[in-house]
Design an enzyme around this catalytic site. Structure first.
Site, PDB file in Angstrom:
ATOM      1  CG  ASP A 283      -1.920  -1.145   1.181  1.00 36.51           C
ATOM      2  OD1 ASP A 283      -2.468  -1.401   0.085  1.00 36.51           O
ATOM      3  OD2 ASP A 283      -2.112  -1.797   2.218  1.00 36.51           O
ATOM      4  CG  HIS A 316      24.068   3.896  -2.781  1.00 34.39           C
ATOM      5  ND1 HIS A 316      24.290   4.093  -4.125  1.00 34.39           N
ATOM      6  CD2 HIS A 316      24.362   2.595  -2.545  1.00 34.39           C
ATOM      7  CE1 HIS A 316      24.705   2.957  -4.677  1.00 34.39           C
ATOM      8  NE2 HIS A 316      24.751   2.031  -3.731  1.00 34.39           N
ATOM      9  CB  SER A 486      26.916   0.333  -5.279  1.00 40.02           C
ATOM     10  OG  SER A 486      25.617  -0.016  -5.648  1.00 40.02           O
TER      11      SER A 486
END
Length: 571
Positions: A283, A316, A486
């Site tokens: 939701d 990040h 990454s």
């Protein structure tokens, strides 16, 4: 005539230099040396400086398989580089950080704070880049679902509790796919719940060990005690004897209290993120609630100029940016790989899976505003609108922009398992030749060289670069270690920016293949990522050359030498 001469000179010079670049851009990239470096891996613990800088060190000099950054700068010390803009398509980037503020790209055609789109590019006051995870009223999105969750939610909304017999023929294939993904979603939710339980148990054990270290130190009466000290100890309390045995066992296996504390911090940060995650929340709809139509790629002028996002919630992009370009030799924090670089922040990645629309438009934004290298340190398992991203990659190729892409952290063979974004719709044929996909490697020049988590692929991973325990910038003028492909991608992107700065005549495709072909060739067997388990702790041994197209690890010095040989004809 006074007016015409400079114009004529500029026009002629443009033609000359353009033809020069064009001819150089057609020169094939050499295959690279097959020589290998046969030296033993560094023994013993790294110094703190080695821990923080290992990815920049040199294999021959330091016995650590870094990218030879110092040697690279010695090679170009008498050359003048041009400024290269590197797009950081990621989460927020702290462009106010002490080690990034001087390398942050500033839009020369935009006047800050006047609330006018001065450069007429559709993005108002895009001073340091653009935030596609937000709206004009200043709203920003931090968290999001996984793409799997979003797909299942749409299936639930469309099909509800209908049975197969109630589904129209035109929808049957979609319905069957929905049921498969719903089952996978259910299993993933259960795995997520179990991971939270495991993390809680691990945290409890770490706290116990930490307390044992404190109690044993008090019992021994020394801050720095040895295994011999512990063996000589004569506790009368069984509980203290058990604590001493616990610490003795840990120390004898090479662990240390500081390593434990470092691991605890990483564990608690990871645990906190997992507990707050909206990945499986059906939701949750923060991104979907923004004013733009998420499923209309032509509805593109949305977002805002808050490229930092939240310094408290996202780090990040800041870490990635610092690996590429943290100010060099300024006496602060860390040195990025590349000088002559400006970082363009393109905020497209939430805590969850990125949306294809944001990624595609983020790439196009970076291209249109001058980036020559774009780092994409993100990925997901499903991409409903992948064609938008493929078209953006092709657009980047058309404009001679190199995309450096993280291979992913699932320990998977991505010749078999799809991950997005990628540059091959069928996992065999590239859609363009401007994407460099990078796996992660460690500082261990032995069987542990590839990171245990790194994806790999003989066809779809191009090269490996440092991606384990990389020290770089964090928001609020902090620094820390992170691991992942990454981190490997920006390590390689920094080298690509170096090459493009000192040898701007080279094309994106050439730079890609220079990084692949100039890397250090690895000819020994390694533990295949993802192959270790409780049942098989030793893992499966494979040739390192089986893990990527090149079978090499990125080396900045070799890359610059190869670039120079192409441009200047030197060997």
């Amino acid at each position: 005539m006074r007016v015409l001469k400079p114009i004529m000179f500029t026009a002629v010079a443009g033609i000359l230099f353009a033809s020069c670049k064009s001819s150089i851009a057609t020169i094939p990239v050499p295959n690279g040396s097959d020589n290998v470096i046969n030296i033993p891996a560094k023994k013993g613990a790294f110094s703190e400086n080695e821990r923080q800088t290992w990815s920049h060190l040199d294999l021959l000099t330091d016995s650590i398989p870094g990218m030879s950054i110092a040697k690279a700068y010695e090679f170009v010390q008498n050359k003048k580089g041009t400024t290269v803009i590197v797009g950081i398509a990621d989460s927020g980037t702290d462009v106010e950080h002490e080690d990034l503020k001087d390398v942050a790209w500033t839009n020369p055609k935009e006047i800050a704070g006047n609330n006018i789109d001065d450069d007429k590019n559709g993005y108002v006051d895009d001073i340091h880049g653009w935030n596609f995870l937000g709206s004009k009223d200043g709203t920003i999105v931090n968290a999001d679902q996984l793409e799997l969750t979003r797909i299942v939610k749409r299936g639930m909304d469309k099909f509800g509790d209908k049975k197969a017999s109630e589904i129209a023929d035109a929808d049957k294939a979609e319905f069957e796919q929905y049921l498969k993904l719903k089952e996978k979603y259910t299993k993933s939710v259960e795995a997520h719940k179990q991971e939270l339980v495991n993390l809680a148990q691990t945290a409890e054990r770490i706290n116990q060990i930490e307390q044992n270290f404190k109690d044993v130190r008090a019992f021994i009466g020394k801050d720095n005690y040895t295994i011999d000290d512990l063996k000589k100890a004569k506790p009368t309390d069984p509980k203290m004897a058990a604590k001493i045995a616990d610490i003795t066992n840990l120390l004898s296996r090479g662990a240390s209290e500081q390593e434990l504390l470092n691991y605890k911090k990483q564990l608690m940060d990871y645990k906190k993120g997992k507990e707050a995650s909206k990945s499986y929340d059906l939701d949750f709809n923060a991104r979907q609630s923004l004013p733009d139509d998420l499923y209309d790629i032509n509805d593109k002028f949305y977002g805002n100029n808050n490229v930092i996002g939240s310094k408290d919630l996202e780090s990040h992009g800041t870490h990635v940016a610092g690996i590429v370009a943290a100010s060099r030799n300024n006496g602060k924090g860390v040195n990025g790989v590349a000088n002559n670089v400006k970082i363009m922040a393109v905020r497209v990645v939430p805590d969850g899976d990125e949306h294809d629309k944001d990624v595609a438009l983020g790439i196009r934004y970076a291209v249109d505003n001058g980036a020559k290298v774009i780092n994409t340190s993100f990925g997901k398992a499903y991409s409903p609108n992948k064609q938008w991203v493929y078209d953006a990659i092709k657009y980047a190729a058309k404009n001679d922009v190199l995309i450096v892409n993280a291979a992913g952290n699932d320990g998977d063979d991505i010749d078999e398992v799809k991950t997005f974004p990628n540059d091959s719709e069928d996992l065999n044929t590239e859609i363009s030749d401007n994407v460099l996909t990078v796996g992660a490697m460690s500082a261990s020049y032995d069987e542990n060289l590839p990171a245990s988590f790194s994806n790999y692929g003989k066809k779809n991973v191009d090269v490996f670069a440092p991606g384990v325990d990389i020290y770089a910038t964090m928001p609020l003028d902090k620094y820390d270690f992170n691991s992942g492909t990454s981190m490997a991608a920006p390590s390689a992107a920094g080298v690509a920016a170096l090459v493009r700065s000192y040898y701007p005549q080279l094309s994106a495709s050439q730079v890609k293949h220079i990084l692949m072909n100039s890397g250090i060739k690895i000819n020994f067997n390694v533990i295949k990522p993802g192959s270790q388990s409780r049942q098989n702790p030793e893992g499966e041994k494979v040739p390192f050359s089986d893990l990527s197209v090149s079978g090499r690890i990125v080396n900045a010095y070799n890359a610059l030498k190869m670039a120079d040989s192409i441009v200047n004809g030197k060997k």
